[in-house]
Design a protein around this motif. Sequence first.
Motif, PDB file in Angstrom:
ATOM      1  N   PRO A 161       0.806  -1.229   0.000  1.00  0.00           N
ATOM      2  CA  PRO A 161       0.000   0.000   0.000  1.00  0.00           C
ATOM      3  C   PRO A 161       0.838   1.278   0.000  1.00  0.00           C
ATOM      4  O   PRO A 161       0.405   2.310  -0.524  1.00  0.00           O
ATOM      5  CB  PRO A 161      -0.831  -0.094   1.281  1.00  0.00           C
ATOM      6  N   PHE A 162       2.034   1.224   0.584  1.00  0.00           N
ATOM      7  CA  PHE A 162       2.857   2.428   0.682  1.00  0.00           C
ATOM      8  C   PHE A 162       3.418   2.878  -0.662  1.00  0.00           C
ATOM      9  O   PHE A 162       3.918   3.996  -0.779  1.00  0.00           O
ATOM     10  CB  PHE A 162       4.014   2.211   1.658  1.00  0.00           C
ATOM     11  N   LYS A 163       3.335   2.042  -1.670  1.00  0.00           N
ATOM     12  CA  LYS A 163       3.761   2.461  -3.010  1.00  0.00           C
ATOM     13  C   LYS A 163       2.782   3.467  -3.622  1.00  0.00           C
ATOM     14  O   LYS A 163       3.120   4.180  -4.566  1.00  0.00           O
ATOM     15  CB  LYS A 163       3.864   1.243  -3.934  1.00  0.00           C
ATOM     16  N   ASP A 164       1.563   3.513  -3.081  1.00  0.00           N
ATOM     17  CA  ASP A 164       0.512   4.382  -3.612  1.00  0.00           C
ATOM     18  C   ASP A 164       0.565   5.744  -2.912  1.00  0.00           C
ATOM     19  O   ASP A 164       0.432   5.840  -1.687  1.00  0.00           O
ATOM     20  CB  ASP A 164      -0.859   3.731  -3.394  1.00  0.00           C
ATOM     21  N   ARG A 165       0.750   6.794  -3.691  1.00  0.00           N
ATOM     22  CA  ARG A 165       0.829   8.135  -3.125  1.00  0.00           C
ATOM     23  C   ARG A 165      -0.404   8.485  -2.313  1.00  0.00           C
ATOM     24  O   ARG A 165      -0.325   9.190  -1.298  1.00  0.00           O
ATOM     25  CB  ARG A 165       1.009   9.156  -4.270  1.00  0.00           C
ATOM     26  N   ARG A 166      -1.577   8.001  -2.729  1.00  0.00           N
ATOM     27  CA  ARG A 166      -2.816   8.329  -2.022  1.00  0.00           C
ATOM     28  C   ARG A 166      -2.817   7.763  -0.600  1.00  0.00           C
ATOM     29  O   ARG A 166      -3.329   8.398   0.335  1.00  0.00           O
ATOM     30  CB  ARG A 166      -4.018   7.795  -2.811  1.00  0.00           C
ATOM     31  N   VAL A 167      -2.242   6.596  -0.411  1.00  0.00           N
ATOM     32  CA  VAL A 167      -2.141   6.002   0.927  1.00  0.00           C
ATOM     33  C   VAL A 167      -1.207   6.833   1.794  1.00  0.00           C
ATOM     34  O   VAL A 167      -1.511   7.127   2.962  1.00  0.00           O
ATOM     35  CB  VAL A 167      -1.651   4.547   0.841  1.00  0.00           C
ATOM     36  N   ARG A 168      -0.089   7.236   1.223  1.00  0.00           N
ATOM     37  CA  ARG A 168       0.866   8.044   1.989  1.00  0.00           C
ATOM     38  C   ARG A 168       0.252   9.380   2.380  1.00  0.00           C
ATOM     39  O   ARG A 168       0.437   9.866   3.503  1.00  0.00           O
ATOM     40  CB  ARG A 168       2.146   8.256   1.169  1.00  0.00           C
ATOM     41  N   GLU A 169      -0.515   9.986   1.466  1.00  0.00           N
ATOM     42  CA  GLU A 169      -1.176  11.255   1.786  1.00  0.00           C
ATOM     43  C   GLU A 169      -2.236  11.050   2.867  1.00  0.00           C
ATOM     44  O   GLU A 169      -2.392  11.897   3.766  1.00  0.00           O
ATOM     45  CB  GLU A 169      -1.817  11.850   0.536  1.00  0.00           C
ATOM     46  N   ALA A 170      -2.964   9.944   2.789  1.00  0.00           N
ATOM     47  CA  ALA A 170      -3.997   9.664   3.790  1.00  0.00           C
ATOM     48  C   ALA A 170      -3.386   9.556   5.189  1.00  0.00           C
ATOM     49  O   ALA A 170      -3.930  10.095   6.172  1.00  0.00           O
ATOM     50  CB  ALA A 170      -4.742   8.379   3.436  1.00  0.00           C
ATOM     51  N   LEU A 171      -2.265   8.856   5.302  1.00  0.00           N
ATOM     52  CA  LEU A 171      -1.597   8.733   6.597  1.00  0.00           C
ATOM     53  C   LEU A 171      -1.139  10.090   7.103  1.00  0.00           C
ATOM     54  O   LEU A 171      -1.196  10.383   8.310  1.00  0.00           O
ATOM     55  CB  LEU A 171      -0.410   7.783   6.474  1.00  0.00           C
ATOM     56  N   ASN A 172      -0.709  10.941   6.198  1.00  0.00           N
ATOM     57  CA  ASN A 172      -0.287  12.291   6.548  1.00  0.00           C
ATOM     58  C   ASN A 172      -1.472  13.117   7.044  1.00  0.00           C
ATOM     59  O   ASN A 172      -1.399  13.806   8.071  1.00  0.00           O
ATOM     60  CB  ASN A 172       0.340  12.947   5.313  1.00  0.00           C
ATOM     61  N   LEU A 173      -2.592  13.032   6.315  1.00  0.00           N
ATOM     62  CA  LEU A 173      -3.787  13.805   6.677  1.00  0.00           C
ATOM     63  C   LEU A 173      -4.393  13.384   8.011  1.00  0.00           C
ATOM     64  O   LEU A 173      -5.103  14.161   8.651  1.00  0.00           O
ATOM     65  CB  LEU A 173      -4.838  13.655   5.577  1.00  0.00           C
ATOM     66  N   ARG A 176      -9.968   9.021   4.455  1.00  0.00           N
ATOM     67  CA  ARG A 176     -10.741   7.793   4.191  1.00  0.00           C
ATOM     68  C   ARG A 176     -11.044   7.664   2.693  1.00  0.00           C
ATOM     69  O   ARG A 176     -10.977   6.575   2.117  1.00  0.00           O
ATOM     70  CB  ARG A 176     -12.044   7.811   4.990  1.00  0.00           C
ATOM     71  N   LYS A 177     -11.384   8.791   2.062  1.00  0.00           N
ATOM     72  CA  LYS A 177     -11.690   8.776   0.636  1.00  0.00           C
ATOM     73  C   LYS A 177     -10.468   8.367  -0.183  1.00  0.00           C
ATOM     74  O   LYS A 177     -10.560   7.565  -1.131  1.00  0.00           O
ATOM     75  CB  LYS A 177     -12.179  10.160   0.202  1.00  0.00           C
ATOM     76  N   LEU A 178      -9.301   8.875   0.197  1.00  0.00           N
ATOM     77  CA  LEU A 178      -8.074   8.520  -0.514  1.00  0.00           C
ATOM     78  C   LEU A 178      -7.758   7.034  -0.371  1.00  0.00           C
ATOM     79  O   LEU A 178      -7.339   6.377  -1.335  1.00  0.00           O
ATOM     80  CB  LEU A 178      -6.902   9.362   0.011  1.00  0.00           C
ATOM     81  N   LEU A 179      -7.965   6.502   0.828  1.00  0.00           N
ATOM     82  CA  LEU A 179      -7.724   5.067   1.033  1.00  0.00           C
ATOM     83  C   LEU A 179      -8.674   4.233   0.179  1.00  0.00           C
ATOM     84  O   LEU A 179      -8.275   3.221  -0.421  1.00  0.00           O
ATOM     85  CB  LEU A 179      -7.891   4.705   2.512  1.00  0.00           C
ATOM     86  N   ALA A 180      -9.924   4.653   0.104  1.00  0.00           N
ATOM     87  CA  ALA A 180     -10.911   3.921  -0.709  1.00  0.00           C
ATOM     88  C   ALA A 180     -10.518   3.968  -2.190  1.00  0.00           C
ATOM     89  O   ALA A 180     -10.593   2.953  -2.896  1.00  0.00           O
ATOM     90  CB  ALA A 180     -12.300   4.508  -0.496  1.00  0.00           C
ATOM     91  N   GLU A 181     -10.095   5.138  -2.648  1.00  0.00           N
ATOM     92  CA  GLU A 181      -9.669   5.268  -4.046  1.00  0.00           C
ATOM     93  C   GLU A 181      -8.469   4.369  -4.345  1.00  0.00           C
ATOM     94  O   GLU A 181      -8.315   3.868  -5.460  1.00  0.00           O
ATOM     95  CB  GLU A 181      -9.308   6.726  -4.344  1.00  0.00           C
ATOM     96  N   ALA A 182      -7.626   4.179  -3.344  1.00  0.00           N
ATOM     97  CA  ALA A 182      -6.432   3.345  -3.531  1.00  0.00           C
ATOM     98  C   ALA A 182      -6.748   1.856  -3.424  1.00  0.00           C
ATOM     99  O   ALA A 182      -5.863   1.027  -3.654  1.00  0.00           O
ATOM    100  CB  ALA A 182      -5.376   3.733  -2.507  1.00  0.00           C
ATOM    101  N   GLY A 183      -7.992   1.541  -3.056  1.00  0.00           N
ATOM    102  CA  GLY A 183      -8.376   0.139  -2.950  1.00  0.00           C
ATOM    103  C   GLY A 183      -8.394  -0.408  -1.546  1.00  0.00           C
ATOM    104  O   GLY A 183      -8.434  -1.629  -1.342  1.00  0.00           O
ATOM    105  N   TYR A 184      -8.420   0.471  -0.556  1.00  0.00           N
ATOM    106  CA  TYR A 184      -8.429   0.034   0.840  1.00  0.00           C
ATOM    107  C   TYR A 184      -9.569   0.723   1.602  1.00  0.00           C
ATOM    108  O   TYR A 184      -9.338   1.481   2.560  1.00  0.00           O
ATOM    109  CB  TYR A 184      -7.085   0.350   1.517  1.00  0.00           C
ATOM    110  N   PRO A 185     -10.823   0.480   1.197  1.00  0.00           N
ATOM    111  CA  PRO A 185     -11.950   1.163   1.850  1.00  0.00           C
ATOM    112  C   PRO A 185     -12.090   0.810   3.324  1.00  0.00           C
ATOM    113  O   PRO A 185     -12.634   1.598   4.105  1.00  0.00           O
ATOM    114  CB  PRO A 185     -13.156   0.682   1.038  1.00  0.00           C
ATOM    115  N   GLN A 186     -11.618  -0.371   3.709  1.00  0.00           N
ATOM    116  CA  GLN A 186     -11.676  -0.790   5.116  1.00  0.00           C
ATOM    117  C   GLN A 186     -10.344  -0.587   5.831  1.00  0.00           C
ATOM    118  O   GLN A 186     -10.176  -1.026   6.964  1.00  0.00           O
ATOM    119  CB  GLN A 186     -12.081  -2.268   5.193  1.00  0.00           C
ATOM    120  N   GLY A 187      -9.403   0.062   5.137  1.00  0.00           N
ATOM    121  CA  GLY A 187      -8.079   0.249   5.713  1.00  0.00           C
ATOM    122  C   GLY A 187      -7.247  -1.016   5.615  1.00  0.00           C
ATOM    123  O   GLY A 187      -7.538  -1.914   4.825  1.00  0.00           O
ATOM    124  N   PHE A 188      -6.226  -1.122   6.445  1.00  0.00           N
ATOM    125  CA  PHE A 188      -5.376  -2.310   6.472  1.00  0.00           C
ATOM    126  C   PHE A 188      -4.596  -2.311   7.783  1.00  0.00           C
ATOM    127  O   PHE A 188      -4.637  -1.345   8.556  1.00  0.00           O
ATOM    128  CB  PHE A 188      -4.424  -2.344   5.271  1.00  0.00           C
TER     129      PHE A 188
END
Length: 528
Positions: free
Chosen positions: A297-309, A355-367
Amino acid sequence: MSRQFFKASLLAVALGLSAATSVPAQAAALRWAAQNDILTLDPHSQDHNTSNTIGAHIYEGLTRLDAKYQVEPSLATKWTYITPSQVRFELRQGVKFHDGSAFTADDLLFSFERIRQPLGTKQTYVSGIKEIKKINSHTVDLILEAPTPMLLTNLSNFSIMSKAWASKNKAESISDYKSKDENFASRNAMGTGPYKLVGWQPDQKVSLVANKDWWDSNKGNVTELSYLPIKSAPTRVAALLSGDVDIVTDLPPADFLKLKEEGKVKLIEGPEVRTIFFVMDQGSDELRDSSVKGKNPFKDRRVREALNLALDREAIKRSIMRGLSVPAALMIPPGVNGHDAALDAPLKPDVERARKLLAEAGYPQGFEVPLNCPNNRYVNDEQICQAAVAMWARIGVKVRLITLPFVTHSQTFQRFESPFFMLGWGISTYDALYGMQAWGHTRSSGADGNFNFGKVSDAKLDALIQQIKFEPDVAKRNAQIRAALLRLRDEHLFIPLHHQVRPWAMKPGVETLHRSNDQFEGRFTSIK
C-alpha cells in the motif's frame, strides 16, 4: 522521600555518584545525562547523534565548527583550491594520538578508506571525494568528483583514526552493527581530540578525561566528563535536582515550565535542528507482517497522503510536547539552509478526505501494519507513536505498535525488518543536502541513500540531489534544494511530524553553549 528522589538516589549509588562521594566542583568534574546510550565507539560506523557527540570529544576531523557553527581549521591548518576539483590540505604538525603516536597523512588516508566501507552509515561526510593523494607526511590533495559546496563542512564530521592502533587491534574494518557484531573499535577509541576515553559501561556510563597533550586548549575547565544514559525522564530530572548530575540535555517538556517557575536550575532554551518523521517501506513488493498480501500500500501516493492527513500535529504539540515542537511539513527544520517557513505549513487533519483517498487506492476498510518506534531516543517518542496509532485508527489503518530501545530499534530497521518506523534526523551540516542524500536518494553502495532504509526511490528527487551535490552557484543550488523539498513534501515520500525544541537544564554553576545540533561539547563548558 519522594519516589523520584529515591530512584535518583538508587541510580547515584549504582554509579558511584551520590552527593556524599561526588567530585568537588573545583576539580572540574562534570556529569552529563540524557536518555539514550551511545551505539558504538567506532567513529565510522553509525551516524547516530549521541554516538557522534561522544566521538567528537575523542576524535577530530580536518575541520570543525566553531561556537557560531562556522568552519575553522582542526587537524588541517590550511586548505588551498588548486583547481575547483583539487584541494590541497596542510595537516597540523606535532599532533599526537592519545597513545602518544604521531598523526600523519597515513592516518587520514586509512580513515578515508575505512569510512567508505559499506557496513557503515557515515559515507555522506566524504561524499564528492574521489580520492586522497599523499604529497608528504603532512600534505594531501583531495581530488573531487566535481566542485563540492559542502566539502569543508562535511569534513568536520569525518573522524581521523590511528592506522597503527586499528591495525594492531584488528579493527581495520567496520563491524556489522545491524548483526550485532563488534570489534575492538566498537568499545575502545584512539583519537587526537580534547578528551581521552577511560571506559564505557553500556547503559551506565561513558568516562572521559581531558587530554593534557591536546594541540588546542579548552575554553572551559572540565577535566573529567561522565556521560550517564538515564532512560527514565523523571529519574533524570530528579538526579539533576538532587545534585547527582550537573546537566541534562534532553529536558522533558512536562518538566520545563515547572522548573522554569521554580528557578532552582539554570535553563537554556533553544531549537534543535532535528525533524521527527515516519518512514514507510516503499520498495518491497509486499509489506512485511501486513494484512495486505501480494502488494504494498505504501507504493501508492494516495495512501501516503492519507496517513499524513490523519495526523493532528497541533494536538501532539499541545498535549504531548507541551508546546515544545514545531509542526512540520518539510523534512528539514528552521536554521538549516534550504528551509522556508512558507513551505513548512503541514496539512490540516482531514479524516474524511483520508478515508476517501484510502478507498480510491483500494483500501476502503483500511489495512493492518506494524509500526516500530523507539522508546528512549527522541522527546516523548513512545507517547507520540501511541497518539499517532490512535489517529490512524480513525481512518481505518490499524497499526500494531512495537516499542524498543533505540539500539535494538536501529538494528531492526537497518536489517530492513521494519515496514513502518519512526526516525529523527538532525542536520549536523546545517544544509538540506545532508539529510536528503542520506535517506531520500535511491540506495547505492556509497553515500547516496546510505540511510535509506525505507527503500524510497524517486528519479526526479535523485536527479535534484545529484545537482545539489555539485552546484557551485548558491542561487541555483538553493532553487534545486527548494524543488527537492517540495518533491519530498508533495509526493509524501515521508511523513514529517515536527521539528524538536530542546531545552537544556543544569546546575547554576554550569556555563556552556547550547548547541542546536544537540551536540554538547565539554570544550565549551565550565563548572564551579
